[in-house]
Design an enzyme around this catalytic site. Structure first.
Site, PDB file in Angstrom:
ATOM      1  N   ARG A   1       3.773 -16.277   9.141  1.00  7.77           N
ATOM      2  CA  ARG A   1       4.802 -15.184   9.642  1.00  7.77           C
ATOM      3  C   ARG A   1       4.157 -15.114  10.556  1.00  7.77           C
TER       4      ARG A   1
ATOM      5  N   HIS B   1     -12.557  -3.957 -26.735  1.00 10.34           N
ATOM      6  CA  HIS B   1     -12.316  -5.827 -27.668  1.00 10.34           C
ATOM      7  C   HIS B   1     -10.837  -5.206 -28.016  1.00 10.34           C
TER       8      HIS B   1
ATOM      9  N   VAL C   1       1.153 -18.087  -0.142  1.00 10.35           N
ATOM     10  CA  VAL C   1       2.128 -17.951  -1.071  1.00 10.35           C
ATOM     11  C   VAL C   1       3.554 -17.350  -0.981  1.00 10.35           C
TER      12      VAL C   1
ATOM     13  N   GLU D   1      13.188   3.809  12.833  1.00  8.88           N
ATOM     14  CA  GLU D   1      13.191   2.652  12.261  1.00  8.88           C
ATOM     15  C   GLU D   1      14.532   2.050  12.497  1.00  8.88           C
TER      16      GLU D   1
ATOM     17  N   CYS E   1       8.152  -5.057   2.563  1.00  8.27           N
ATOM     18  CA  CYS E   1       7.679  -5.332   1.131  1.00  8.27           C
ATOM     19  C   CYS E   1       9.308  -5.005   1.006  1.00  8.27           C
TER      20      CYS E   1
ATOM     21  N   ASP F   1       1.543  -5.541   9.687  1.00 10.89           N
ATOM     22  CA  ASP F   1       1.385  -6.722   9.988  1.00 10.89           C
ATOM     23  C   ASP F   1       1.371  -7.415  11.649  1.00 10.89           C
TER      24      ASP F   1
ATOM     25  N   GLU G   1       3.075 -29.716   2.149  1.00 10.38           N
ATOM     26  CA  GLU G   1       1.696 -28.601   3.048  1.00 10.38           C
ATOM     27  C   GLU G   1       1.152 -29.782   3.628  1.00 10.38           C
TER      28      GLU G   1
ATOM     29  N   GLY H   1      10.528  -1.578   4.895  1.00 10.65           N
ATOM     30  CA  GLY H   1      10.666  -2.681   5.739  1.00 10.65           C
ATOM     31  C   GLY H   1       9.819  -4.068   5.464  1.00 10.65           C
TER      32      GLY H   1
ATOM     33  N   ALA I   1       1.274  -5.636   2.164  1.00 10.48           N
ATOM     34  CA  ALA I   1       1.130  -4.984   2.257  1.00 10.48           C
ATOM     35  C   ALA I   1      -0.010  -3.557   2.357  1.00 10.48           C
TER      36      ALA I   1
HETATM   37  P1  FAD Z   1       7.142  -4.685   7.912  1.00 20.15           P
HETATM   38  O1  FAD Z   1       7.274  -4.186   5.568  1.00 20.15           O
HETATM   39  O2  FAD Z   1       7.452  -6.094   8.459  1.00 20.15           O
HETATM   40  O3  FAD Z   1       7.702  -3.156   8.586  1.00 20.15           O
HETATM   41  C1  FAD Z   1       8.400  -3.394   9.941  1.00 20.15           C
HETATM   42  C2  FAD Z   1       9.865  -1.940  10.379  1.00 20.15           C
HETATM   43  O4  FAD Z   1       9.459  -2.302  11.428  1.00 20.15           O
HETATM   44  C3  FAD Z   1      10.649  -3.176   9.873  1.00 20.15           C
HETATM   45  O5  FAD Z   1      11.607  -2.597   8.860  1.00 20.15           O
HETATM   46  C4  FAD Z   1      11.413  -3.781  10.995  1.00 20.15           C
HETATM   47  O6  FAD Z   1      12.452  -3.030  11.084  1.00 20.15           O
HETATM   48  C5  FAD Z   1      10.821  -2.445  11.807  1.00 20.15           C
HETATM   49  N1  FAD Z   1      10.718  -2.914  13.329  1.00 20.15           N
HETATM   50  C6  FAD Z   1      10.807  -3.749  13.968  1.00 20.15           C
HETATM   51  N2  FAD Z   1      10.450  -3.054  14.918  1.00 20.15           N
HETATM   52  C7  FAD Z   1      11.264  -2.941  15.044  1.00 20.15           C
HETATM   53  C8  FAD Z   1      12.000  -1.501  17.162  1.00 20.15           C
HETATM   54  N3  FAD Z   1      12.247  -2.309  17.345  1.00 20.15           N
HETATM   55  N4  FAD Z   1      12.391  -0.522  16.277  1.00 20.15           N
HETATM   56  C9  FAD Z   1      13.037   0.265  14.886  1.00 20.15           C
HETATM   57  N5  FAD Z   1      11.794  -0.586  14.107  1.00 20.15           N
HETATM   58  C10 FAD Z   1      11.269  -1.428  14.143  1.00 20.15           C
HETATM   59  N6  FAD Z   1       2.285  -8.417   0.901  1.00 20.15           N
HETATM   60  C11 FAD Z   1       1.822  -7.543  -0.573  1.00 20.15           C
HETATM   61  O7  FAD Z   1       0.746  -7.272   0.108  1.00 20.15           O
HETATM   62  N7  FAD Z   1       1.826  -8.352  -1.916  1.00 20.15           N
HETATM   63  C12 FAD Z   1       3.479  -9.115  -2.164  1.00 20.15           C
HETATM   64  O8  FAD Z   1       3.479  -9.072  -3.087  1.00 20.15           O
HETATM   65  C13 FAD Z   1       3.777  -9.327  -0.914  1.00 20.15           C
HETATM   66  N8  FAD Z   1       4.878 -10.397  -1.000  1.00 20.15           N
HETATM   67  C14 FAD Z   1       5.840 -10.972   0.093  1.00 20.15           C
HETATM   68  C15 FAD Z   1       7.030 -11.305  -0.407  1.00 20.15           C
HETATM   69  C16 FAD Z   1       7.318 -12.015   0.449  1.00 20.15           C
HETATM   70  C17 FAD Z   1       8.525 -12.435   0.696  1.00 20.15           C
HETATM   71  C18 FAD Z   1       7.247 -11.274   1.899  1.00 20.15           C
HETATM   72  C19 FAD Z   1       8.015 -12.181   3.461  1.00 20.15           C
HETATM   73  C20 FAD Z   1       5.888 -10.218   2.658  1.00 20.15           C
HETATM   74  C21 FAD Z   1       5.432  -9.747   1.323  1.00 20.15           C
HETATM   75  N9  FAD Z   1       4.081  -9.376   1.380  1.00 20.15           N
HETATM   76  C22 FAD Z   1       3.662  -9.016   0.282  1.00 20.15           C
HETATM   77  C23 FAD Z   1       3.552  -9.618   3.260  1.00 20.15           C
HETATM   78  C24 FAD Z   1       4.608  -7.450   3.037  1.00 20.15           C
HETATM   79  O9  FAD Z   1       5.586  -7.752   3.296  1.00 20.15           O
HETATM   80  C25 FAD Z   1       3.880  -7.088   4.555  1.00 20.15           C
HETATM   81  O10 FAD Z   1       2.362  -7.500   4.223  1.00 20.15           O
HETATM   82  C26 FAD Z   1       4.382  -5.636   4.857  1.00 20.15           C
HETATM   83  O11 FAD Z   1       5.916  -4.841   4.739  1.00 20.15           O
HETATM   84  C27 FAD Z   1       3.525  -5.357   6.284  1.00 20.15           C
HETATM   85  O12 FAD Z   1       3.820  -4.254   6.025  1.00 20.15           O
HETATM   86  P2  FAD Z   1       4.670  -3.699   8.223  1.00 20.15           P
HETATM   87  O13 FAD Z   1       4.473  -2.165   7.605  1.00 20.15           O
HETATM   88  O14 FAD Z   1       3.253  -3.664   8.379  1.00 20.15           O
HETATM   89  O15 FAD Z   1       5.557  -4.321   8.489  1.00 20.15           O
HETATM   90  P1  NAD Z   2       0.923 -18.529   3.661  1.00 22.08           P
HETATM   91  O1  NAD Z   2       0.686 -18.749   5.676  1.00 22.08           O
HETATM   92  O2  NAD Z   2       0.358 -17.849   2.883  1.00 22.08           O
HETATM   93  O3  NAD Z   2       0.962 -20.127   4.063  1.00 22.08           O
HETATM   94  C1  NAD Z   2       1.938 -20.830   5.305  1.00 22.08           C
HETATM   95  C2  NAD Z   2       1.440 -22.417   4.255  1.00 22.08           C
HETATM   96  O4  NAD Z   2       1.373 -23.452   5.468  1.00 22.08           O
HETATM   97  C3  NAD Z   2      -0.224 -22.344   4.981  1.00 22.08           C
HETATM   98  O5  NAD Z   2      -0.284 -23.267   3.472  1.00 22.08           O
HETATM   99  C4  NAD Z   2       0.145 -23.593   6.314  1.00 22.08           C
HETATM  100  O6  NAD Z   2      -0.725 -24.293   5.475  1.00 22.08           O
HETATM  101  C5  NAD Z   2       1.736 -24.123   5.512  1.00 22.08           C
HETATM  102  N1  NAD Z   2       2.348 -24.674   6.600  1.00 22.08           N
HETATM  103  C6  NAD Z   2       1.839 -24.564   8.081  1.00 22.08           C
HETATM  104  N2  NAD Z   2       2.234 -25.408   8.580  1.00 22.08           N
HETATM  105  C7  NAD Z   2       3.252 -26.179   8.355  1.00 22.08           C
HETATM  106  C8  NAD Z   2       4.502 -27.617   8.824  1.00 22.08           C
HETATM  107  N3  NAD Z   2       4.902 -27.174   9.606  1.00 22.08           N
HETATM  108  N4  NAD Z   2       4.318 -28.165   7.440  1.00 22.08           N
HETATM  109  C9  NAD Z   2       4.095 -27.954   6.246  1.00 22.08           C
HETATM  110  N5  NAD Z   2       3.051 -26.506   6.362  1.00 22.08           N
HETATM  111  C10 NAD Z   2       2.803 -26.356   7.379  1.00 22.08           C
HETATM  112  O7  NAD Z   2       2.445 -17.690   4.701  1.00 22.08           O
HETATM  113  P2  NAD Z   2       3.426 -17.925   4.080  1.00 22.08           P
HETATM  114  O8  NAD Z   2       3.754 -18.684   2.579  1.00 22.08           O
HETATM  115  O9  NAD Z   2       5.021 -17.895   4.754  1.00 22.08           O
HETATM  116  O10 NAD Z   2       3.328 -16.489   3.620  1.00 22.08           O
HETATM  117  C11 NAD Z   2       3.580 -15.099   4.402  1.00 22.08           C
HETATM  118  C12 NAD Z   2       2.530 -14.149   4.616  1.00 22.08           C
HETATM  119  O11 NAD Z   2       2.892 -12.993   3.896  1.00 22.08           O
HETATM  120  C13 NAD Z   2       1.350 -13.495   4.495  1.00 22.08           C
HETATM  121  O12 NAD Z   2       0.216 -14.032   5.271  1.00 22.08           O
HETATM  122  C14 NAD Z   2       0.976 -13.407   2.927  1.00 22.08           C
HETATM  123  O13 NAD Z   2      -0.525 -12.921   3.104  1.00 22.08           O
HETATM  124  C15 NAD Z   2       1.982 -12.004   3.385  1.00 22.08           C
HETATM  125  N6  NAD Z   2       2.421 -12.464   1.120  1.00 22.08           N
HETATM  126  C16 NAD Z   2       1.483 -12.127   0.405  1.00 22.08           C
HETATM  127  C17 NAD Z   2       2.749 -12.768  -0.283  1.00 22.08           C
HETATM  128  C18 NAD Z   2       1.379 -11.482  -1.592  1.00 22.08           C
HETATM  129  O14 NAD Z   2       0.363 -11.212  -1.560  1.00 22.08           O
HETATM  130  N7  NAD Z   2       1.239 -11.819  -2.785  1.00 22.08           N
HETATM  131  C19 NAD Z   2       3.132 -13.014  -1.361  1.00 22.08           C
HETATM  132  C20 NAD Z   2       4.202 -13.536  -0.299  1.00 22.08           C
HETATM  133  C21 NAD Z   2       3.750 -13.646   1.279  1.00 22.08           C
END
Ligand code: FAD
Ligand code: NAD
Length: 467
Positions: free
Chosen positions: A275, A446, A185, A34, A43, A314, A205, A41, A322
């Site tokens: 993303r 209930h 989201v 990592e 998350c 991802d 949007e 990560g 996650a």
């Molecule tokens: P990541 O969590 O992105 O982990 C990948 C890791 O790989 C990173 O730590 C990175 O540093 C490391 N890495 C990359 N390249 C290399 C390399 N070459 N060598 C070593 N390490 C490397 N999902 C939900 O289900 N519920 C939520 O509520 C939610 N909220 C979110 C809120 C926000 C603001 C964001 C941005 C995302 C949210 N997500 C949520 C999405 C969730 O974070 C991701 O879907 C999840 O983290 C994906 O897990 P992953 O292990 O695939 O990747």
């Molecule tokens: P998203 O895909 O949920 O939403 C992006 C939005 O931006 C869409 O509605 C899209 O139509 C719009 N958009 C795209 N290009 C645009 C532009 N040029 N101008 C205006 N609007 C535009 O992506 P996000 O909110 O950035 O989240 C990224 C990822 O992180 C998602 O895939 C989501 O699953 C994950 N995430 C999950 C949670 C959760 O599970 N609660 C929370 C945060 C993030």
């Protein structure tokens, strides 16, 4: 002499760390590389966990200031202490990331800090922070490199005034105004945080609706509720430019369908347009790993096109969540160990942690119509649920979609208080391929909010009875 492993995982997020722990449990000699100094990560460090910490705290503040009086509680002198709110969030992140390091030790997983790169068949090169290189030899490589913020051309993120979700989780003060680009989201969750803390929040949007991919009826009602909370939506609009002024920012926007540009000024811009997978400079092309047209790693049961190279989370196709990464992590580790790994992609819940919360699992009405699958529908509003009424939490509804002939549950869509916890019941029912009648005839305590799910299921056959 290179270290030799059964599995080397690149990336320590929910995909990577869960895969490493499961592989360790199964007796495989495992390492996880990592590049961040902490595990967990996106998350744990800058995603799910810090955003939920701020959502929880900001909701309490709003409840204290705006909703407790109607329940007969007069709260005086309630005020925001932003540094303390941020510190509480950091403490949670710190505790959880350390917890993963502990689980690695417990399951004999070697944690290696550095950037990993595939350096040929069965070889991973690691470069640490000081530029020192080492090489690991392994039977299997799992790519779990996750995702990063999708940039918007013409908008340069500085994480101070023009922020991605990462900057929006750590603003030093509450901006007077914030424009969120993207009503997905992240836009709705982090927009909610800063609106509750006092910012005026506008959301731009591209599409004509919020939360694309979610059920249309749900999104429509949610838009109405969010507007009542103070969100201002500019749907069907695209941002073409953000300029930095001496104080503040100037956005140029135009209708997505074409038309005259307009401008708008604000203090902070949050770019939340999605993303993208992290797949560059990790040696994929050297071993023949294939990407799809959108840059995600193509897999068949988590196997890439290259021998003994796997991909999860991802960086590969499917929802960027996650818990989806975690499911794939376990299935991938079990497949590597020769066990039958399995993920049911039809039953992956989605949750938006706004207030009210929004949650769903399975197909939307739009998807069922497009696939010409005949369905029946039952729905129930929280305004008619006795616990919702007692708690003054009456926004939202639950909708159950079931097959028209065999009654199998095909989709469940919810908006309301605590639906993030209730969606699990629907997911479990669908995992067992339950009929809507199975939920309708299951005794629910209930008064509970979850009775709304039972009433919605009863509604599929038209015998909803609570008022
Ligand atoms: P990541 O969590 O992105 O982990 C990948 C890791 O790989 C990173 O730590 C990175 O540093 C490391 N890495 C990359 N390249 C290399 C390399 N070459 N060598 C070593 N390490 C490397 N999902 C939900 O289900 N519920 C939520 O509520 C939610 N909220 C979110 C809120 C926000 C603001 C964001 C941005 C995302 C949210 N997500 C949520 C999405 C969730 O974070 C991701 O879907 C999840 O983290 C994906 O897990 P992953 O292990 O695939 O990747
Ligand atoms: P998203 O895909 O949920 O939403 C992006 C939005 O931006 C869409 O509605 C899209 O139509 C719009 N958009 C795209 N290009 C645009 C532009 N040029 N101008 C205006 N609007 C535009 O992506 P996000 O909110 O950035 O989240 C990224 C990822 O992180 C998602 O895939 C989501 O699953 C994950 N995430 C999950 C949670 C959760 O599970 N609660 C929370 C945060 C993030």
């Amino acid at each position: 002499m290179a270290d030799t492993f059964d599995v080397v995982i690149i990336g320590g997020g929910p995909g990577g760390y869960n895969c490493a722990i499961r592989a360790g449990q199964l007796g495989l000699k495992t390492a996880c590389v990592e590049s961040r100094s902490t595990l967990g990560g996106t998350c744990l460090n800058v995603g799910c966990i810090p955003s939920k910490a701020l959502l929880h705290a900001s909701e309490l503040l709003e409840t204290a200031n705006s909703h407790m009086a109607e329940l007969g509680i007069k709260a005086k002198g309630v005020e925001l202490d932003l540094p303390q709110m941020m510190q509480a969030k950091e403490e949670t992140v710190d505790g959880l990331t350390k917890g993963i390091a502990f689980l690695f030790k417990k399951n004999k997983v070697k944690h290696i800090t550095g950037r990993g790169r595939i350096a040929g068949k069965g070889k991973v090169e690691v470069i640490d922070d000081e530029g020192k290189k080492s090489e690991l030899t392994t039977k299997h490589i799992v790519i779990a490199t996750g995702s990063e913020v999708t940039p918007l051309p013409g908008v340069e993120i500085d994480e101070k005034r023009i922020v991605s979700s990462t900057g929006a989780l750590s603003l030093g003060k509450v901006p007077k105004s914030m424009v969120v680009i993207g009503a997905g989201v992240i836009g709705l969750e982090l927009g909610s945080v800063w609106r509750r803390l006092g910012a005026e929040v506008k959301v731009v949007e591209f599409l004509p609706r919020i939360l694309p991919g979610s059920d249309g009826e749900l999104a429509k009602q949610a838009t109405r509720i969010f507007k009542k909370q103070g969100f201002e939506f500019h749907l069907g609009t695209k941002v073409t430019k953000v300029e930095k002024l001496k104080s503040g920012l100037k956005l140029t926007m135009e209708p997505a369908a074409g038309g005259d540009a307009i401008t708008m000024e604000t203090d902070v811009v949050l770019v939340a347009i999605g993303r993208r997978p992290v797949t560059s400079d990790i040696g994929l092309e050297d071993v023949g790993v294939k990407l799809d047209a959108r840059g995600f790693i193509e897999t068949d049961h988590w196997k890439t096109a290259a021998d003994n190279v796997w991909a999860i989370g991802d960086c590969t196709t499917g929802p960027m969540l996650a818990h989806k990464a975690e499911e794939e992590a376990v299935a991938c580790a079990e497949s590597i160990a020769g066990l039958p790994g399995h993920v049911n992609y039809d039953v992956i819940p989605g949750v938006v942690y706004t207030s009210p919360e929004i949650a769903w699992v399975g197909k939307t009405e739009e998807e069922l119509k497009a696939a010409k699958i005949p369905y029946k529908k039952g729905a129930f509003p929280f305004a008619a649920n006795s616990r919702g009424r007692a708690n003054h939490q009456t926004d939202g509804f639950i909708k159950v979609l079931a097959h028209a002939t065999n009654d199998e549950i095909l989709g469940v869509h919810m908006m309301g208080a605590q639906v993030s916890e209730m969606i699990g019941e629907a997911a479990l029912a669908m995992e067992f391929r339950a009929a809507s009648e199975d939920i309708a005839r299951t005794c629910h305590a209930h008064p509970t909010l979850s009775e709304a799910l039972r009433q919605a299921a009863m509604g599929v056959e038209g015998w909803t009875m609570q008022m």
